[in-house]
Write an enzyme that holds these catalytic residues in place. Structure first.
Site, PDB file in Angstrom:
ATOM      1  N   HIS A 154      11.027  46.408 111.434  1.00  0.00           N
ATOM      2  CA  HIS A 154      11.786  46.771 110.126  1.00  0.00           C
ATOM      3  C   HIS A 154      13.373  46.678 110.257  1.00  0.00           C
ATOM      4  CE1 HIS A 154       8.200  49.331 109.809  1.00  0.00           C
ATOM      5  NE2 HIS A 154       7.990  48.679 108.978  1.00  0.00           N
TER       6      HIS A 154
ATOM      7  N   GLN B 281       7.219  38.172 109.446  1.00  0.00           N
ATOM      8  CA  GLN B 281       6.379  37.106 109.649  1.00  0.00           C
ATOM      9  C   GLN B 281       4.989  37.758 110.203  1.00  0.00           C
ATOM     10  OE1 GLN B 281       5.966  33.758 108.748  1.00  0.00           O
ATOM     11  NE2 GLN B 281       4.285  33.497 109.947  1.00  0.00           N
TER      12      GLN B 281
ATOM     13  N   SER C  79       3.808  49.681 112.942  1.00  0.00           N
ATOM     14  CA  SER C  79       3.596  51.209 112.955  1.00  0.00           C
ATOM     15  C   SER C  79       2.146  51.620 113.530  1.00  0.00           C
ATOM     16  CB  SER C  79       3.852  51.585 111.473  1.00  0.00           C
ATOM     17  OG  SER C  79       4.961  51.075 111.001  1.00  0.00           O
TER      18      SER C  79
ATOM     19  N   GLU D 283      11.743  48.577 115.460  1.00  0.00           N
ATOM     20  CA  GLU D 283      12.740  47.596 115.591  1.00  0.00           C
ATOM     21  C   GLU D 283      12.220  46.412 114.668  1.00  0.00           C
ATOM     22  OE1 GLU D 283      15.541  47.307 116.988  1.00  0.00           O
ATOM     23  OE2 GLU D 283      15.350  49.571 118.053  1.00  0.00           O
TER      24      GLU D 283
END
Ligand code: PAF
Length: 285
Positions: free
Chosen positions: A37, A149, A187, A35
């Site tokens: 990305h 961020q 990830s 989410e």
């Protein structure tokens, strides 16, 4: 959505769009989309006519002892998620396409942005990031490029590079996306066992404690760092790598914190090295 793997294919696709003055938003990723990305894609979608996503696990930003081989890869799933999110073009090159044989040119930011934090424990990492981002910006020539961020130091380093090299793309930073319990999406969360994932919540909790301490008037950089270090170290499954408090824009380290301040931490939970940060606005007293 088109998926292209080579630079000539990418150029063939983008040339008419550029000639038509279409604005292009680039979302650079290493795949394994989550989410976080997809929030970058949503921002790029809102600002631009065309959204290009690169999916490339960049070897030059991994040290030899890091997780380049193990880094999660699932292009088919990435393609599906990107299409659903409204990406127009996926650029998923092979290594030779980005780094031609004999490649020997690197870009390195040498200011406060690359002193300490992740640079201390990941030598060469930001040199790899700035090099690949400069190449991707050159290949895609976007109007805007989007970065999360969560990688606050990466964002500061890329902004520095863009200013210093007068790169034409606008660099857009997007807020951290968190699970409802506060864990920042990454990830690398895929490496966590259920117990390690529960332990990893200490990162955000400790950063929130720093925010409360600052809001109660504690502006000493050393004391804020010590507080966060102590809280993370109290979690038996956490191995603290660093805690830092810096000026959010240029990453300089004043003894007394003031203005937009980045509080950042990195810790290992099992095999996963996780980072997190918050930004606190500190008014002059
Ligand atoms: O943030 C990432 O996923 C990578 O560092 C980036 C910016 C795609 C460069 O490889």
């Amino acid at each position: 959505m088109k998926v292209v793997k080579t630079v000539p294919e990418l150029n063939r696709l983008l040339a008419p769009l550029r000639a038509d003055d279409k604005s292009i938003g680039l979302v650079p990723t290493m795949g394994s989309l989550h989410e976080g990305h997809l929030s970058l894609v949503a921002a790029a979608r809102a600002d631009n006519d065309i959204v290009v996503m690169s999916v490339f696990v960049n070897p030059t930003q991994f040290a030899p002892d890091e997780d380049f081989e193990a880094y999660p890869r699932d292009l088919e799933q990435d393609i599906q998620l990107a299409a659903e999110a409204g990406v127009d073009v996926i650029f998923a090159p092979l290594t030779d396409e980005v780094y031609p044989p004999g490649f020997s040119t690197f870009i390195e930011v040498a200011g406060a942005e690359t002193a300490g934090l992740c640079a201390a424990s990941r030598p060469g990492h930001f040199r790899g990031v700035t090099t690949v981002v400069a190449i991707l910006l050159d290949l895609v020539r976007p109007t805007r490029a989007y970065f999360g961020q969560k990688d606050a130091q990466q964002l500061a380093v890329i902004r520095r590079m863009a200013i210093d090299l007068a790169l034409p793309a606008e660099i857009v930073g997007c807020p951290i996306v968190r699970d409802p319990d506060g864990l920042a999406l990454s990830s690398r969360n895929a490496y966590l066992s259920a117990t390690e994932r529960a332990a990893a919540l200490v990162l955000y909790r400790s950063l929130q404690a720093a925010r409360e301490a600052i809001e109660s008037g504690q502006h000493s950089r050393d004391k804020i760092i010590a507080l966060v270090e102590r809280l993370i170290a109290a979690e038996p499954l956490a191995e603290v790598q660093y805690v830092e408090a810096r000026d959010a824009a240029g990453l300089v380290a004043p003894p007394t914190l003031t203005g937009e301040t980045l509080i950042a931490a990195a810790a290992r939970f099992g095999t996963a090295r996780l980072i997190d940060n918050i930004i606190v606005e500190i008014k002059e007293t």
